[in-house]
Design a protein around this motif. Structure first.
Motif, PDB file in Angstrom:
ATOM      1  N   PRO A  54     -36.975 -26.243  59.983  1.00 10.10           N
ATOM      2  CA  PRO A  54     -36.357 -26.608  61.267  1.00 10.10           C
ATOM      3  C   PRO A  54     -35.513 -27.882  61.188  1.00 10.10           C
ATOM      4  O   PRO A  54     -34.467 -27.973  61.851  1.00 10.10           O
ATOM      5  CB  PRO A  54     -37.569 -26.804  62.188  1.00 10.10           C
ATOM      6  N   ILE A  55     -35.943 -28.854  60.386  1.00 12.94           N
ATOM      7  CA  ILE A  55     -35.151 -30.080  60.238  1.00 12.94           C
ATOM      8  C   ILE A  55     -33.815 -29.758  59.577  1.00 12.94           C
ATOM      9  O   ILE A  55     -32.754 -30.244  60.004  1.00 12.94           O
ATOM     10  CB  ILE A  55     -35.928 -31.127  59.412  1.00 12.94           C
ATOM     11  N   ILE A  56     -33.845 -28.942  58.530  1.00 12.82           N
ATOM     12  CA  ILE A  56     -32.600 -28.555  57.862  1.00 12.82           C
ATOM     13  C   ILE A  56     -31.676 -27.823  58.825  1.00 12.82           C
ATOM     14  O   ILE A  56     -30.461 -28.078  58.876  1.00 12.82           O
ATOM     15  CB  ILE A  56     -32.902 -27.676  56.629  1.00 12.82           C
ATOM     16  N   LYS A  57     -32.240 -26.922  59.619  1.00 16.10           N
ATOM     17  CA  LYS A  57     -31.420 -26.119  60.526  1.00 16.10           C
ATOM     18  C   LYS A  57     -30.780 -26.961  61.621  1.00 16.10           C
ATOM     19  O   LYS A  57     -29.754 -26.566  62.200  1.00 16.10           O
ATOM     20  CB  LYS A  57     -32.259 -24.991  61.116  1.00 16.10           C
ATOM     21  N   LYS A  58     -31.354 -28.140  61.913  1.00 14.84           N
ATOM     22  CA  LYS A  58     -30.711 -29.073  62.853  1.00 14.84           C
ATOM     23  C   LYS A  58     -29.331 -29.481  62.362  1.00 14.84           C
ATOM     24  O   LYS A  58     -28.456 -29.817  63.153  1.00 14.84           O
ATOM     25  CB  LYS A  58     -31.574 -30.334  63.011  1.00 14.84           C
ATOM     26  N   HIS A  59     -29.158 -29.470  61.036  1.00 15.79           N
ATOM     27  CA  HIS A  59     -27.916 -29.953  60.428  1.00 15.79           C
ATOM     28  C   HIS A  59     -27.129 -28.819  59.761  1.00 15.79           C
ATOM     29  O   HIS A  59     -26.309 -29.063  58.884  1.00 15.79           O
ATOM     30  CB  HIS A  59     -28.249 -31.026  59.391  1.00 15.79           C
ATOM     31  N   GLU A  60     -27.367 -27.571  60.194  1.00 12.06           N
ATOM     32  CA  GLU A  60     -26.806 -26.433  59.470  1.00 12.06           C
ATOM     33  C   GLU A  60     -25.275 -26.429  59.466  1.00 12.06           C
ATOM     34  O   GLU A  60     -24.663 -25.875  58.545  1.00 12.06           O
ATOM     35  CB  GLU A  60     -27.342 -25.124  60.034  1.00 12.06           C
ATOM     36  N   LYS A  61     -24.634 -27.048  60.438  1.00 12.61           N
ATOM     37  CA  LYS A  61     -23.166 -27.078  60.440  1.00 12.61           C
ATOM     38  C   LYS A  61     -22.608 -27.927  59.299  1.00 12.61           C
ATOM     39  O   LYS A  61     -21.444 -27.770  58.927  1.00 12.61           O
ATOM     40  CB  LYS A  61     -22.637 -27.588  61.787  1.00 12.61           C
ATOM     41  N   ASP A  62     -23.441 -28.808  58.740  1.00 14.12           N
ATOM     42  CA  ASP A  62     -22.996 -29.668  57.638  1.00 14.12           C
ATOM     43  C   ASP A  62     -23.533 -29.206  56.294  1.00 14.12           C
ATOM     44  O   ASP A  62     -23.291 -29.854  55.273  1.00 14.12           O
ATOM     45  CB  ASP A  62     -23.460 -31.109  57.881  1.00 14.12           C
ATOM     46  N   VAL A  63     -24.276 -28.107  56.297  1.00 13.33           N
ATOM     47  CA  VAL A  63     -24.835 -27.559  55.048  1.00 13.33           C
ATOM     48  C   VAL A  63     -24.123 -26.242  54.761  1.00 13.33           C
ATOM     49  O   VAL A  63     -24.222 -25.286  55.551  1.00 13.33           O
ATOM     50  CB  VAL A  63     -26.355 -27.339  55.168  1.00 13.33           C
ATOM     51  N   GLN A  64     -23.387 -26.206  53.653  1.00 13.28           N
ATOM     52  CA  GLN A  64     -22.574 -25.032  53.370  1.00 13.28           C
ATOM     53  C   GLN A  64     -23.403 -23.834  52.900  1.00 13.28           C
ATOM     54  O   GLN A  64     -23.077 -22.690  53.188  1.00 13.28           O
ATOM     55  CB  GLN A  64     -21.508 -25.363  52.319  1.00 13.28           C
ATOM     56  N   ARG A  65     -24.484 -24.101  52.161  1.00 15.77           N
ATOM     57  CA  ARG A  65     -25.318 -23.010  51.661  1.00 15.77           C
ATOM     58  C   ARG A  65     -26.788 -23.418  51.753  1.00 15.77           C
ATOM     59  O   ARG A  65     -27.161 -24.500  51.306  1.00 15.77           O
ATOM     60  CB  ARG A  65     -24.955 -22.666  50.205  1.00 15.77           C
ATOM     61  N   PHE A  66     -27.590 -22.539  52.307  1.00 13.35           N
ATOM     62  CA  PHE A  66     -29.013 -22.834  52.492  1.00 13.35           C
ATOM     63  C   PHE A  66     -29.822 -21.585  52.198  1.00 13.35           C
ATOM     64  O   PHE A  66     -29.541 -20.500  52.717  1.00 13.35           O
ATOM     65  CB  PHE A  66     -29.273 -23.321  53.922  1.00 13.35           C
ATOM     66  N   ILE A  67     -30.838 -21.740  51.336  1.00 12.45           N
ATOM     67  CA  ILE A  67     -31.761 -20.660  51.005  1.00 12.45           C
ATOM     68  C   ILE A  67     -33.179 -21.180  51.174  1.00 12.45           C
ATOM     69  O   ILE A  67     -33.490 -22.296  50.760  1.00 12.45           O
ATOM     70  CB  ILE A  67     -31.574 -20.181  49.544  1.00 12.45           C
ATOM     71  N   SER A  68     -34.048 -20.380  51.772  1.00 11.80           N
ATOM     72  CA  SER A  68     -35.469 -20.706  51.838  1.00 11.80           C
ATOM     73  C   SER A  68     -36.239 -19.487  51.357  1.00 11.80           C
ATOM     74  O   SER A  68     -36.294 -18.465  52.045  1.00 11.80           O
ATOM     75  CB  SER A  68     -35.880 -21.073  53.265  1.00 11.80           C
ATOM     76  N   GLU A  69     -36.814 -19.587  50.177  1.00  7.20           N
ATOM     77  CA  GLU A  69     -37.555 -18.488  49.563  1.00  7.20           C
ATOM     78  C   GLU A  69     -38.437 -19.049  48.452  1.00  7.20           C
ATOM     79  O   GLU A  69     -38.167 -20.137  47.935  1.00  7.20           O
ATOM     80  CB  GLU A  69     -36.596 -17.438  48.994  1.00  7.20           C
TER      81      GLU A  69
END
Length: 253
Positions: A54-69
């Protein structure tokens, strides 16, 4: 490749994390506050069960690629990030570390553009909770053969051209906690890529780490170091292994 303008160079910053809710936001903010604008930010999460995602997703507009697995550990996660990276240069910022200032990536880009280097590294501060400095890793200029005497640069300050991963390979999981040391040893000592030392503190690093948690982990870490040394043709690995921790003593003064 030579870049006629500094901002032609895209830098991929990779953060890998797992249950890092207490530190991940500081790391993210230190990336997105950089005054260099050609950044690709990649976050690889190992299926965290706390509030990290959830903390990462707060900043998702500034994160070009995100994986959680799920993954096979920190270096497997780094390799996933490298596979996704589209930048000319790649560096790793750990989830409990952060850039020392807003100009770090701009300085790194200038170092690559002005020195035709394939690798750029710098200095690092170890900090306690609260921010006080307890160790200062001042690396110095690399000269051929220094790895034979136990030298190494701080991995969180290590940035290299993506082409080096393509030519020489990624982090090897067979070296356990020494996978970062082994990769730098391979790129710099064995393959002799061109290197530039950026003489400034680039990263603030929180104290601790998997390899230092207990005596068994520490012994295993030394054995992995030794394996990496033999694999990459260090002249006298036992001597280099002896000097490697001794070099850390000066960081406390």
């Amino acid at each position: 490749m030579y870049f006629s303008k500094v901002h032609d160079l895209k830098i991929s910053v990779i953060t890998v994390c797992y249950n890092a809710q207490s530190t991940i936001e500081q790391s993210i903010l230190s990336v997105i506050s950089q005054d260099y604008d050609n950044i690709e930010y990649i976050i690889i999460d190992g299926a965290s069960s706390d509030n990290t995602v959830p903390i990462i997703k707060k900043h998702e507009k500034d994160v070009q690629r995100f994986i959680s697995e799920p993954d096979k550990g920190i270096y497997d996660a780094m390799n996933k990030g490298i596979a996704l990276a589209q930048g000319d240069v790649i560096g790793i910022l750990n989830a409990d570390d952060f850039f020392a200032g807003n100009h770090v990536l701009n300085d790194i880009a200038n170092a690559f553009a002005n020195n035709h280097a394939e690798i750029v590294y710098g200095d690092l501060d170890y900090i306690k909770p609260g921010g006080s400095i307890i160790r200062k890793w001042r690396t110095g200029q690399y000269k051929k053969g220094m790895f034979n005497r136990g030298w190494m640069p701080p991995h969180p300050t290590f940035y290299c051209k993506k082409t080096l991963f393509e030519k020489f390979g990624n982090y090897s999981l067979e070296f356990g906690t020494a996978a970062d040391y082994e990769l730098m040893l391979r790129f710099m000592h064995l393959k002799q890529a061109s290197v530039y030392y950026l003489q400034k503190v680039l990263v603030k690093m929180s104290v601790g780490g998997v390899s230092n948690k207990n005596i068994i982990n520490r012994i295993n870490a030394l054995l992995f170091d030794l394996k990496a040394m033999y694999h990459n043709k260090i002249i006298f690995p036992p001597i280099a292994l002896l000097f490697k921790p001794l070099r850390k003593l000066r960081q406390f003064f």
